[in-house]
Design a protein around this motif. Structure first.
Motif, PDB file in Angstrom:
ATOM      1  N   ASP A  65       0.850  -1.190   0.000  1.00  0.00           N
ATOM      2  CA  ASP A  65       0.000   0.000   0.000  1.00  0.00           C
ATOM      3  C   ASP A  65       0.892   1.249   0.000  1.00  0.00           C
ATOM      4  N   LEU A  66       0.895   1.965  -1.105  1.00  0.00           N
ATOM      5  CA  LEU A  66       1.832   3.087  -1.246  1.00  0.00           C
ATOM      6  C   LEU A  66       1.629   4.158  -0.182  1.00  0.00           C
ATOM      7  N   MET A  67       0.367   4.369   0.202  1.00  0.00           N
ATOM      8  CA  MET A  67       0.103   5.470   1.122  1.00  0.00           C
ATOM      9  C   MET A  67       0.521   5.168   2.554  1.00  0.00           C
ATOM     10  N   SER A  68       0.786   3.888   2.832  1.00  0.00           N
ATOM     11  CA  SER A  68       1.206   3.594   4.200  1.00  0.00           C
ATOM     12  C   SER A  68       2.730   3.437   4.303  1.00  0.00           C
ATOM     13  N   LEU A  69       3.442   3.718   3.213  1.00  0.00           N
ATOM     14  CA  LEU A  69       4.901   3.556   3.243  1.00  0.00           C
ATOM     15  C   LEU A  69       5.590   4.754   3.898  1.00  0.00           C
ATOM     16  N   THR A  70       6.742   4.485   4.483  1.00  0.00           N
ATOM     17  CA  THR A  70       7.579   5.575   4.986  1.00  0.00           C
ATOM     18  C   THR A  70       8.219   6.253   3.768  1.00  0.00           C
ATOM     19  N   SER A  71       8.867   7.390   3.977  1.00  0.00           N
ATOM     20  CA  SER A  71       9.467   8.064   2.816  1.00  0.00           C
ATOM     21  C   SER A  71      10.553   7.186   2.194  1.00  0.00           C
ATOM     22  N   LYS A  72      11.256   6.396   3.020  1.00  0.00           N
ATOM     23  CA  LYS A  72      12.279   5.489   2.469  1.00  0.00           C
ATOM     24  C   LYS A  72      11.607   4.399   1.629  1.00  0.00           C
ATOM     25  N   GLY A  73      10.508   3.849   2.158  1.00  0.00           N
ATOM     26  CA  GLY A  73       9.769   2.813   1.442  1.00  0.00           C
ATOM     27  C   GLY A  73       9.214   3.336   0.133  1.00  0.00           C
ATOM     28  N   LEU A  74       8.737   4.575   0.168  1.00  0.00           N
ATOM     29  CA  LEU A  74       8.177   5.174  -1.047  1.00  0.00           C
ATOM     30  C   LEU A  74       9.275   5.398  -2.090  1.00  0.00           C
ATOM     31  N   ARG A  75      10.442   5.839  -1.616  1.00  0.00           N
ATOM     32  CA  ARG A  75      11.574   6.046  -2.517  1.00  0.00           C
ATOM     33  C   ARG A  75      11.933   4.716  -3.202  1.00  0.00           C
ATOM     34  N   GLU A  76      11.936   3.655  -2.418  1.00  0.00           N
ATOM     35  CA  GLU A  76      12.296   2.339  -2.970  1.00  0.00           C
ATOM     36  C   GLU A  76      11.267   1.856  -3.990  1.00  0.00           C
ATOM     37  N   ILE A  77       9.991   2.061  -3.677  1.00  0.00           N
ATOM     38  CA  ILE A  77       8.959   1.555  -4.584  1.00  0.00           C
ATOM     39  C   ILE A  77       8.888   2.421  -5.848  1.00  0.00           C
ATOM     40  N   ARG A  78       9.226   3.705  -5.696  1.00  0.00           N
ATOM     41  CA  ARG A  78       9.156   4.589  -6.871  1.00  0.00           C
ATOM     42  C   ARG A  78      10.165   4.201  -7.946  1.00  0.00           C
ATOM     43  N   ARG A  79      11.248   3.510  -7.554  1.00  0.00           N
ATOM     44  CA  ARG A  79      12.174   3.115  -8.617  1.00  0.00           C
ATOM     45  C   ARG A  79      11.599   1.971  -9.447  1.00  0.00           C
ATOM     46  N   GLU A  80      10.574   1.326  -8.911  1.00  0.00           N
ATOM     47  CA  GLU A  80       9.910   0.277  -9.688  1.00  0.00           C
ATOM     48  C   GLU A  80       8.862   0.871 -10.630  1.00  0.00           C
ATOM     49  N   ILE A  81       8.611   2.168 -10.476  1.00  0.00           N
ATOM     50  CA  ILE A  81       7.567   2.823 -11.260  1.00  0.00           C
ATOM     51  C   ILE A  81       8.168   4.038 -11.972  1.00  0.00           C
ATOM     52  N   GLY A  82       8.489   3.877 -13.255  1.00  0.00           N
ATOM     53  CA  GLY A  82       9.053   5.006 -14.003  1.00  0.00           C
ATOM     54  C   GLY A  82       7.948   5.944 -14.459  1.00  0.00           C
TER      55      GLY A  82
END
Ligand SMILES: Nc1ncnc2c1ncn2[C@@H]1O[C@H](COP(=O)(O)OP(=O)(O)OP(=O)(O)O)[C@@H](O)[C@H]1O
Length: 243
Positions: A65-82
């Motif tokens: 769930d993107l909205m429950s991620l920490t800023s580090k988690g969001l940074r990591e998941i964003r590299r999977e989404i160009g």
């Protein structure tokens, strides 16, 4: 799988841009999003990597769930989404290779990012991505020396360097002539078919959407009014989407 659940976006407490959007996009799909200007296409795409934070609902990538991620988690998941923009989003005064290397930043520590410290492996990946879009020979040119189509190819190379699972593209061919638009769409097709990257792409040209996308989503005034195979998009449905 990329999933939107009961997605709602209200801008500035007054403009309802999206409502009740429920969407599941499987790995390896090629999905076109169509709709009139202001129907919410950009907002929907930007919600998918939280460039726009939804007012309500949920966005998940592979059950995270993107909205429950920490800023580090969001940074990591964003590299999977160009994310590919209509206006290319390049640094004009930097060289082509330096622009492509930006795609590697999400793999770097904050220190390495700040001082733009890249490894041999990063350079090799950037070079390979540039050869993928047939622009290796432009590697040391400044980005602002390139044509629009070439700039968009650099943007695709930059995104490929992230090694994304998903590519979101917001009107990536709207500023290009027909022939160049097809060339760029071919790169998306190849990324989809050869690298199995999931593509979600906003297009105002319905013909392009029908040619390249296997699934089409139609938005109207912030609501999803069509979701089906490209071949099922009849003139009647188009009239409904664009009326
Ligand atoms: N940052 C913003 N602040 C306030 N309202 C916005 C913002 N971005 C979009 N909107 C509004 O939200 C609605 C949906 O806009 P959006 O840009 O998502 O539509 P679109 O289908 O992508 O349009 P276009 O094809 O013209 O880009 C519109 O009413 C728009 O004016």
């Amino acid at each position: 799988m990329l999933k939107a659940e009961n997605l709602k976006v209200i801008y500035d407490n007054k403009t309802l841009a999206l409502q009740d959007i429920n969407l599941k996009v499987g790995h390896g799909e090629f999905v076109g999003i169509i709709g009139s200007s202001g129907s919410g296409k950009s907002t929907l795409l930007k919600c998918m990597n939280l460039l726009v934070r939804p007012t309500g609902g949920k966005i998940c990538l592979d059950d995270r769930d993107l909205m429950s991620l920490t800023s580090k988690g969001l940074r990591e998941i964003r590299r999977e989404i160009g994310f590919i923009f209509q206006d290319y989003n390049l640094i004009d005064r930097s060289t082509v290779i330096d622009n492509v290397l930006i795609g590697r930043l999400s793999y770097k520590t904050p220190f390495q990012s700040l001082f733009r410290i890249f490894s041999q492996d990063d350079y090799e990946r950037a070079q390979k991505a540039l050869s993928y879009v047939a622009l290796e020979e432009k590697m040391y040119e400044r980005a602002d020396q390139l044509s629009g189509g070439q700039k968009q190819r650099v943007a695709i190379a930059k995104t490929l360097c992230q090694r994304p699972k998903v590519m979101l593209a917001d009107e990536p061919v709207a500023s290009l002539d027909q022939a160049t638009a097809h060339l760029i769409m071919e790169y998306f097709r190849r990324a989809n078919q050869k690298k199995n990257i999931t593509i979600l792409i906003n297009l105002h040209d319905v013909k392009l959407a029908k040619t390249y996308c296997s699934r089409i989503i139609g938005l109207k005034k912030g609501s999803l009014v069509f979701d089906g195979k490209a071949g099922e998009l009849t003139d009647d449905i188009l009239k409904r989407i664009y009326a």
